[in-house]
Write an enzyme that holds these catalytic residues in place. Structure first.
Site, PDB file in Angstrom:
ATOM      1  N   LYS A  17      54.202  57.181  -7.785  1.00 48.41           N
ATOM      2  CA  LYS A  17      54.158  55.901  -8.495  1.00 48.41           C
ATOM      3  C   LYS A  17      54.727  56.011  -9.906  1.00 48.41           C
ATOM      4  O   LYS A  17      55.528  55.180 -10.325  1.00 48.41           O
ATOM      5  CB  LYS A  17      52.719  55.365  -8.543  1.00 48.41           C
ATOM      6  CG  LYS A  17      52.121  55.109  -7.167  1.00 48.41           C
ATOM      7  CD  LYS A  17      50.752  54.449  -7.232  1.00 48.41           C
ATOM      8  CE  LYS A  17      49.674  55.264  -7.905  1.00 48.41           C
ATOM      9  NZ  LYS A  17      49.267  56.477  -7.159  1.00 48.41           N
ATOM     10  N   ARG A  92      42.496  49.756  -8.003  1.00 51.82           N
ATOM     11  CA  ARG A  92      42.178  50.862  -7.109  1.00 51.82           C
ATOM     12  C   ARG A  92      40.942  50.566  -6.286  1.00 51.82           C
ATOM     13  O   ARG A  92      40.551  51.387  -5.460  1.00 51.82           O
ATOM     14  CB  ARG A  92      41.896  52.110  -7.949  1.00 51.82           C
ATOM     15  CG  ARG A  92      43.029  53.167  -7.933  1.00 51.82           C
ATOM     16  CD  ARG A  92      42.535  54.276  -8.787  1.00 51.82           C
ATOM     17  NE  ARG A  92      43.132  55.543  -8.785  1.00 51.82           N
ATOM     18  CZ  ARG A  92      44.105  55.949  -9.604  1.00 51.82           C
ATOM     19  NH1 ARG A  92      44.725  55.115 -10.378  1.00 51.82           N
ATOM     20  NH2 ARG A  92      44.481  57.209  -9.607  1.00 51.82           N
ATOM     21  N   ARG A 131      52.857  69.539  -9.673  1.00 50.54           N
ATOM     22  CA  ARG A 131      53.215  68.519 -10.674  1.00 50.54           C
ATOM     23  C   ARG A 131      52.963  69.009 -12.100  1.00 50.54           C
ATOM     24  O   ARG A 131      51.953  69.651 -12.388  1.00 50.54           O
ATOM     25  CB  ARG A 131      52.389  67.262 -10.422  1.00 50.54           C
ATOM     26  CG  ARG A 131      52.607  66.197 -11.481  1.00 50.54           C
ATOM     27  CD  ARG A 131      52.211  64.854 -11.001  1.00 50.54           C
ATOM     28  NE  ARG A 131      50.772  64.638 -10.989  1.00 50.54           N
ATOM     29  CZ  ARG A 131      50.222  63.461 -10.726  1.00 50.54           C
ATOM     30  NH1 ARG A 131      50.991  62.420 -10.437  1.00 50.54           N
ATOM     31  NH2 ARG A 131      48.919  63.323 -10.724  1.00 50.54           N
ATOM     32  N   ARG A 164      47.878  68.736 -15.138  1.00 49.90           N
ATOM     33  CA  ARG A 164      46.672  67.947 -15.372  1.00 49.90           C
ATOM     34  C   ARG A 164      45.474  68.655 -14.750  1.00 49.90           C
ATOM     35  O   ARG A 164      45.573  69.191 -13.661  1.00 49.90           O
ATOM     36  CB  ARG A 164      46.830  66.571 -14.714  1.00 49.90           C
ATOM     37  CG  ARG A 164      47.585  65.591 -15.575  1.00 49.90           C
ATOM     38  CD  ARG A 164      47.957  64.351 -14.829  1.00 49.90           C
ATOM     39  NE  ARG A 164      46.873  63.755 -14.031  1.00 49.90           N
ATOM     40  CZ  ARG A 164      46.985  62.587 -13.411  1.00 49.90           C
ATOM     41  NH1 ARG A 164      48.112  61.890 -13.493  1.00 49.90           N
ATOM     42  NH2 ARG A 164      46.001  62.095 -12.692  1.00 49.90           N
ATOM     43  N   ARG A 175      40.170  63.352  -4.999  1.00 47.23           N
ATOM     44  CA  ARG A 175      40.937  62.133  -5.319  1.00 47.23           C
ATOM     45  C   ARG A 175      41.489  61.496  -4.052  1.00 47.23           C
ATOM     46  O   ARG A 175      41.564  60.283  -3.946  1.00 47.23           O
ATOM     47  CB  ARG A 175      42.063  62.456  -6.307  1.00 47.23           C
ATOM     48  CG  ARG A 175      41.530  62.786  -7.708  1.00 47.23           C
ATOM     49  CD  ARG A 175      42.551  63.485  -8.550  1.00 47.23           C
ATOM     50  NE  ARG A 175      43.672  62.636  -8.865  1.00 47.23           N
ATOM     51  CZ  ARG A 175      44.888  63.082  -9.175  1.00 47.23           C
ATOM     52  NH1 ARG A 175      45.120  64.380  -9.193  1.00 47.23           N
ATOM     53  NH2 ARG A 175      45.853  62.246  -9.454  1.00 47.23           N
TER      54      ARG A 175
HETATM   55  P1  AMP Z   1      46.105  58.510 -12.335  1.00 44.63           P
HETATM   56  O1  AMP Z   1      46.898  58.984 -13.494  1.00 44.63           O
HETATM   57  O2  AMP Z   1      46.488  57.114 -11.907  1.00 44.63           O
HETATM   58  O3  AMP Z   1      46.089  59.462 -11.175  1.00 44.63           O
HETATM   59  O4  AMP Z   1      44.576  58.389 -12.850  1.00 44.63           O
HETATM   60  C1  AMP Z   1      43.861  59.513 -13.321  1.00 44.63           C
HETATM   61  C2  AMP Z   1      42.357  59.240 -13.276  1.00 44.63           C
HETATM   62  O5  AMP Z   1      42.045  58.129 -14.129  1.00 44.63           O
HETATM   63  C3  AMP Z   1      41.794  58.840 -11.913  1.00 44.63           C
HETATM   64  O6  AMP Z   1      41.520  59.950 -11.073  1.00 44.63           O
HETATM   65  C4  AMP Z   1      40.548  58.091 -12.316  1.00 44.63           C
HETATM   66  O7  AMP Z   1      39.519  58.973 -12.732  1.00 44.63           O
HETATM   67  C5  AMP Z   1      41.017  57.331 -13.551  1.00 44.63           C
HETATM   68  N1  AMP Z   1      41.597  56.015 -13.170  1.00 44.63           N
HETATM   69  C6  AMP Z   1      42.898  55.622 -13.279  1.00 44.63           C
HETATM   70  N2  AMP Z   1      43.070  54.379 -12.832  1.00 44.63           N
HETATM   71  C7  AMP Z   1      41.846  53.955 -12.402  1.00 44.63           C
HETATM   72  C8  AMP Z   1      41.365  52.755 -11.807  1.00 44.63           C
HETATM   73  N3  AMP Z   1      42.168  51.719 -11.552  1.00 44.63           N
HETATM   74  N4  AMP Z   1      40.044  52.685 -11.525  1.00 44.63           N
HETATM   75  C9  AMP Z   1      39.198  53.697 -11.792  1.00 44.63           C
HETATM   76  N5  AMP Z   1      39.590  54.865 -12.318  1.00 44.63           N
HETATM   77  C10 AMP Z   1      40.903  55.001 -12.629  1.00 44.63           C
END
Ligand code: AMP
Length: 219
Positions: A17, A92, A131, A164, A175
């Site tokens: 994404k 999400r 990554r 990360r 996840r």
């Molecule tokens: P990402 O960079 O999108 O993979 O997000 C990293 C982390 O941020 C996720 O594993 C969640 O802990 C938190 N996070 C990001 N977006 C959301 C969302 N829409 N709802 C809840 N937690 C989120």
């Protein structure tokens, strides 16, 4: 005035994404609103929101809906989102999707398109374990598939790359479970609304970008 466009990138963690949002930047001319980036920004700046989110992020869990919804809607209310936004990582959960629909409806707006990037689970694990993210520009790279060559923003020379914490294997599995349990129901939700398009995310990066552009062609 033309209607603002709200486009959602949906897909499991590691489906590309962030990479695709960067590739669509010139094509769309919409701000990239990534909830994960907003959380990481808050975390790096040690804000109250960031510290609250950290405990969930470290375990690969979702940050509670109320906190997340408030943060993203606040971002979407800023002037640079007047023409819409490319949403990545939000919504999400179903309550997040419903809250977004309700907030947009208040302004007489709606989701224009949801791009559902499909990638098999083994491929996702493979991608996330390699990554690397740039701390300076937030751009995602990969040890094998997308090695650092040049910074798209002209900001750095690859010296800020890091893995990360939540890309470590145990957290990745968590996840993916969270995605399957809580996020994948959004596919049916948006398909019913008639705004969802499936895109094969297992193709090479440039071909996924071409498929995404094709899926937005009629907007
Ligand atoms: P990402 O960079 O999108 O993979 O997000 C990293 C982390 O941020 C996720 O594993 C969640 O802990 C938190 N996070 C990001 N977006 C959301 C969302 N829409 N709802 C809840 N937690 C989120």
């Amino acid at each position: 005035m033309t209607q603002p466009q709200y486009i959602i990138l949906l897909g499991p963690p590691g489906s590309g994404k962030g990479t695709q949002a960067a590739n669509l930047r010139e094509h769309l001319d919409l701000p990239h609103v990534a909830s994960g980036d907003l959380f990481r920004y808050n975390l790096n700046n040690e804000t109250e929101l960031g510290l609250k989110a950290k405990t969930y992020m470290d375990r690969g869990k979702l940050v509670p809906d109320d906190v997340t919804i408030a943060m993203v809607l606040d971002r979407l209310a800023r002037p640079d989102c007047a023409a819409g936004a490319l949403l990545d990582g939000f919504p999400r959960t179903l309550p997040q999707a419903q809250a977004l629909d309700a907030a947009l409806a208040e302004g007489g707006h709606a989701i224009s398109r949801v791009l559902n990037i499909q990638v098999p689970e083994e491929e996702v694990v493979n991608r996330l374990s390699g990554r690397l993210i740039c701390r300076e520009c937030q751009e995602p790279f990969h040890k094998i598939y997308k090695p650092f060559e040049t910074c798209p923003y002209g900001k750095c020379y690859g010296e800020h790359l890091y893995q990360r914490d939540d890309d470590k294997p145990a957290t990745v599995r968590n996840r993916l479970k969270v995605y399957n349990d809580q996020t994948s129901p959004l596919i049916a939700y948006y398909r019913e609304q008639g705004v969802l398009v499936d895109v094969d995310g297992a193709q090479p990066i440039t071909e996924v970008t071409a498929s995404l552009k094709a899926a937005l062609d009629d907007l």
